[in-house]
Design a protein around this motif. Structure first.
Motif, PDB file in Angstrom:
ATOM      1  N   GLY A   1       0.714  -1.419  -0.014  1.00  0.00           N
ATOM      2  CA  GLY A   1       0.017   0.054   0.040  1.00  0.00           C
ATOM      3  C   GLY A   1       0.726   1.135   0.060  1.00  0.00           C
ATOM      4  N   ASP A   2       2.011   1.261   0.156  1.00  0.00           N
ATOM      5  CA  ASP A   2       2.867   2.558   0.048  1.00  0.00           C
ATOM      6  C   ASP A   2       3.437   2.918  -1.338  1.00  0.00           C
ATOM      7  N   ARG A   3       3.784   4.076  -1.435  1.00  0.00           N
ATOM      8  CA  ARG A   3       4.067   4.314  -2.605  1.00  0.00           C
ATOM      9  C   ARG A   3       5.532   3.839  -3.172  1.00  0.00           C
ATOM     10  N   PRO A   4       5.689   3.456  -4.366  1.00  0.00           N
ATOM     11  CA  PRO A   4       6.877   2.784  -4.880  1.00  0.00           C
ATOM     12  C   PRO A   4       7.958   3.694  -4.391  1.00  0.00           C
ATOM     13  N   VAL A   5       9.060   3.147  -3.751  1.00  0.00           N
ATOM     14  CA  VAL A   5      10.042   3.607  -3.074  1.00  0.00           C
ATOM     15  C   VAL A   5      10.977   4.566  -4.055  1.00  0.00           C
ATOM     16  N   GLN A   6      11.372   4.177  -5.285  1.00  0.00           N
ATOM     17  CA  GLN A   6      11.917   5.102  -6.313  1.00  0.00           C
ATOM     18  C   GLN A   6      11.190   6.242  -6.762  1.00  0.00           C
ATOM     19  N   ILE A   7       9.876   6.376  -6.675  1.00  0.00           N
ATOM     20  CA  ILE A   7       9.126   7.618  -7.069  1.00  0.00           C
ATOM     21  C   ILE A   7       9.539   8.541  -6.026  1.00  0.00           C
ATOM     22  N   THR A   8       9.173   8.132  -4.620  1.00  0.00           N
ATOM     23  CA  THR A   8       9.461   8.690  -3.178  1.00  0.00           C
ATOM     24  C   THR A   8      10.977   9.401  -3.434  1.00  0.00           C
ATOM     25  N   LEU A   9      11.833   8.543  -3.667  1.00  0.00           N
ATOM     26  CA  LEU A   9      13.087   9.202  -3.696  1.00  0.00           C
ATOM     27  C   LEU A   9      13.560  10.107  -4.874  1.00  0.00           C
ATOM     28  N   ARG A  10      12.921   9.789  -5.860  1.00  0.00           N
ATOM     29  CA  ARG A  10      13.156  10.897  -7.042  1.00  0.00           C
ATOM     30  C   ARG A  10      12.535  12.286  -6.921  1.00  0.00           C
ATOM     31  N   ARG A  11      11.309  12.092  -6.293  1.00  0.00           N
ATOM     32  CA  ARG A  11      10.451  13.285  -5.835  1.00  0.00           C
ATOM     33  C   ARG A  11      11.328  14.045  -4.930  1.00  0.00           C
ATOM     34  N   THR A  12      11.733  13.292  -3.780  1.00  0.00           N
ATOM     35  CA  THR A  12      12.690  13.919  -2.673  1.00  0.00           C
ATOM     36  C   THR A  12      13.892  14.702  -3.347  1.00  0.00           C
ATOM     37  N   TRP A  13      14.355  14.189  -4.241  1.00  0.00           N
ATOM     38  CA  TRP A  13      15.628  14.871  -4.915  1.00  0.00           C
ATOM     39  C   TRP A  13      15.119  15.845  -5.831  1.00  0.00           C
ATOM     40  N   ALA A  14      14.267  15.728  -6.398  1.00  0.00           N
ATOM     41  CA  ALA A  14      13.837  16.925  -7.375  1.00  0.00           C
ATOM     42  C   ALA A  14      13.408  17.991  -6.738  1.00  0.00           C
ATOM     43  N   LYS A  15      12.713  17.857  -5.616  1.00  0.00           N
ATOM     44  CA  LYS A  15      12.081  19.024  -4.610  1.00  0.00           C
ATOM     45  C   LYS A  15      13.222  19.923  -3.921  1.00  0.00           C
ATOM     46  N   MET A  16      14.523  19.315  -3.751  1.00  0.00           N
ATOM     47  CA  MET A  16      15.183  19.989  -2.787  1.00  0.00           C
ATOM     48  C   MET A  16      16.023  20.976  -3.852  1.00  0.00           C
ATOM     49  N   PRO A  17      16.397  22.167  -3.282  1.00  0.00           N
ATOM     50  CA  PRO A  17      17.186  23.091  -3.775  1.00  0.00           C
ATOM     51  C   PRO A  17      18.519  22.697  -4.086  1.00  0.00           C
ATOM     52  N   LEU A  18      19.325  23.085  -5.031  1.00  0.00           N
ATOM     53  CA  LEU A  18      20.635  22.721  -5.531  1.00  0.00           C
ATOM     54  C   LEU A  18      21.417  22.724  -4.205  1.00  0.00           C
ATOM     55  N   TRP A  19      21.469  23.732  -3.475  1.00  0.00           N
ATOM     56  CA  TRP A  19      22.092  24.161  -2.257  1.00  0.00           C
ATOM     57  C   TRP A  19      22.111  22.864  -1.423  1.00  0.00           C
ATOM     58  N   HIS A  20      20.802  22.711  -1.132  1.00  0.00           N
ATOM     59  CA  HIS A  20      20.390  21.837  -0.066  1.00  0.00           C
ATOM     60  C   HIS A  20      20.752  20.354  -0.662  1.00  0.00           C
ATOM     61  N   LYS A  21      20.749  20.204  -1.831  1.00  0.00           N
ATOM     62  CA  LYS A  21      21.352  18.665  -2.333  1.00  0.00           C
ATOM     63  C   LYS A  21      22.741  18.686  -1.738  1.00  0.00           C
ATOM     64  N   THR A  22      23.496  19.471  -2.321  1.00  0.00           N
ATOM     65  CA  THR A  22      24.916  19.618  -2.110  1.00  0.00           C
ATOM     66  C   THR A  22      25.244  19.359  -0.573  1.00  0.00           C
ATOM     67  N   LYS A  23      24.586  20.097   0.360  1.00  0.00           N
ATOM     68  CA  LYS A  23      24.703  20.330   1.685  1.00  0.00           C
ATOM     69  C   LYS A  23      24.143  18.783   2.534  1.00  0.00           C
ATOM     70  N   PHE A  24      23.325  18.532   1.854  1.00  0.00           N
ATOM     71  CA  PHE A  24      22.600  17.205   2.317  1.00  0.00           C
ATOM     72  C   PHE A  24      23.327  15.875   2.185  1.00  0.00           C
ATOM     73  N   LEU A  25      24.024  15.848   0.748  1.00  0.00           N
ATOM     74  CA  LEU A  25      25.096  14.651   0.792  1.00  0.00           C
ATOM     75  C   LEU A  25      26.190  14.734   1.928  1.00  0.00           C
ATOM     76  N   PHE A  26      26.721  16.050   1.864  1.00  0.00           N
ATOM     77  CA  PHE A  26      27.745  16.115   3.165  1.00  0.00           C
ATOM     78  C   PHE A  26      27.464  15.827   4.380  1.00  0.00           C
ATOM     79  N   SER A  27      26.048  16.544   4.644  1.00  0.00           N
ATOM     80  CA  SER A  27      25.530  16.146   6.018  1.00  0.00           C
ATOM     81  C   SER A  27      25.119  14.544   6.247  1.00  0.00           C
ATOM     82  N   LEU A  28      24.547  14.060   5.427  1.00  0.00           N
ATOM     83  CA  LEU A  28      24.224  12.705   5.578  1.00  0.00           C
ATOM     84  C   LEU A  28      25.557  11.727   5.698  1.00  0.00           C
TER      85      LEU A  28
END
Length: 211
Positions: free
Chosen positions: A55-82
């Motif tokens: 019943g959950d949304r397909p994980v790849q769609i969730t991950l792709r939507r998450t990545w697409a919605k993040m601003p560029l600066w957040h993407k860079t900072k997020f990768l380092f932070s994680l």
């Protein structure tokens, strides 16, 4: 690391690769198996001849939507932070204490909740949107069968209840926002790779000097 490289070669989402690695590190600290409750639910359903519906949304769609919605600066900072958070996780006792203090969430929700303080879009795509999707799916399934048992992470219960029988545009939750980044993901990961190599070298020098 080999598994992460294999995922990268298969063009899997960079956020998903690093996020999966981070969750595996947390699970290893707590000595738990991610998704164990769903495995048990599946096995019990098979014993009783039940029909299993994902019943959950397909994980790849969730991950792709998450990545697409993040601003560029957040993407860079997020990768380092994680990456650095995974390297310097609290000890198992502190992690378990945090979970007990926040009794209304599970491990995964707690992790997302903490990261969302710095990256607000994470909560939207990883929790809120999935609450909507699961609530809609469960309502549909409940209307088609006489007896339904739903197994969900307890962090999703409030959202599913709140959105029960509410109008939900499911198709919108399955679309991937279009993006035109000024810098390619490959460029971001190249910078990230250099930083990781630098940390590894410094850590090696520090370890050697301690010996």
């Amino acid at each position: 690391m080999r598994e992460m490289m294999d995922m990268w070669k298969k063009n899997q989402n960079p956020f998903g690769i690093l996020y999966s690695w981070f969750l595996a590190k947390v699970a290893n600290k707590l000595e738990v198996v991610p998704g164990a409750e769903f495995r048990v639910a599946y096995e019990e359903a098979m014993k009783y001849g039940g029909k299993v519906i994902l019943g959950d949304r397909p994980v790849q769609i969730t991950l792709r939507r998450t990545w697409a919605k993040m601003p560029l600066w957040h993407k860079t900072k997020f990768l380092f932070s994680l990456f650095f958070q995974a390297l310097f996780l609290p000890n198992p006792e502190d992690l378990n204490k945090m979970l007990k203090e926040m009794d209304d969430v599970d491990m995964l929700t707690l992790v997302i909740q903490e990261m969302s303080k710095h990256f607000p879009t994470l909560w939207t795509t990883l929790v809120h949107e999935r609450d909507l999707y699961m609530s809609s799916t469960l309502l549909r399934v409940a209307g088609e069968h006489n007896s339904v048992v739903a197994v969900v992470g307890k962090g999703h219960l409030p959202g599913i209840k709140q959105n029960w029988k509410q109008p939900i545009e499911v198709q919108l939750l399955l679309t991937i926002p279009s993006q035109k980044p000024a810098i390619s993901v490959t460029r971001i990961l190249s910078i990230f790779g250099v930083a990781v190599a630098g940390v590894a070298i410094i850590s090696g020098i520090y370890t050697s000097s301690k010996k």
